[in-house]
Design a protein around this motif. Sequence first.
Motif, mmCIF file in Angstrom:
data_model
loop_
_atom_site.group_PDB
_atom_site.id
_atom_site.type_symbol
_atom_site.label_atom_id
_atom_site.label_comp_id
_atom_site.label_asym_id
_atom_site.label_seq_id
_atom_site.Cartn_x
_atom_site.Cartn_y
_atom_site.Cartn_z
ATOM 1 N N ARG A 16 21.789 -37.721 -20.691
ATOM 2 C CA ARG A 16 21.003 -38.574 -19.793
ATOM 3 C C ARG A 16 19.529 -38.208 -19.856
ATOM 4 N N ARG A 17 19.238 -36.916 -19.840
ATOM 5 C CA ARG A 17 17.850 -36.448 -19.878
ATOM 6 C C ARG A 17 17.189 -36.861 -21.183
ATOM 7 N N VAL A 20 16.166 -40.466 -20.917
ATOM 8 C CA VAL A 20 14.985 -40.616 -20.062
ATOM 9 C C VAL A 20 13.736 -40.178 -20.810
ATOM 10 N N ASN A 21 13.826 -39.029 -21.499
ATOM 11 C CA ASN A 21 12.683 -38.520 -22.246
ATOM 12 C C ASN A 21 12.283 -39.471 -23.368
ATOM 13 N N ARG A 24 10.357 -42.336 -21.849
ATOM 14 C CA ARG A 24 9.005 -41.928 -21.457
ATOM 15 C C ARG A 24 8.111 -41.740 -22.674
#
Length: 88
Positions: A16-17, A20-21, A24
């Motif tokens: 998940r991270r 997201v990264n 971004r």
Amino acid sequence: MANSPSSKKRALQAERRADVNKARRSRMRTFIRKVEEAIATGNVDAASSALRTAQPEIMKNVSKGIVHKNTASRKISRLAGRVKALSA
């Protein structure tokens, strides 16, 4: 593959991270591309306003740990230099 429940959870969190990264980082690159496109057209006002909107976006990625501070500073500096050369 993860075996224990905690390692399974960490694998999901990492996935998940990473998503997201990635989003971004992509957003930051979009802002940088808008500045470069404005420079390519030769429009000083558009380039400087695009740079003003890109700077906080790039530095926000520093605070999120997506890019290193020096990398972000280098990108901003080089873009600013190109915008300044365009206006001169």
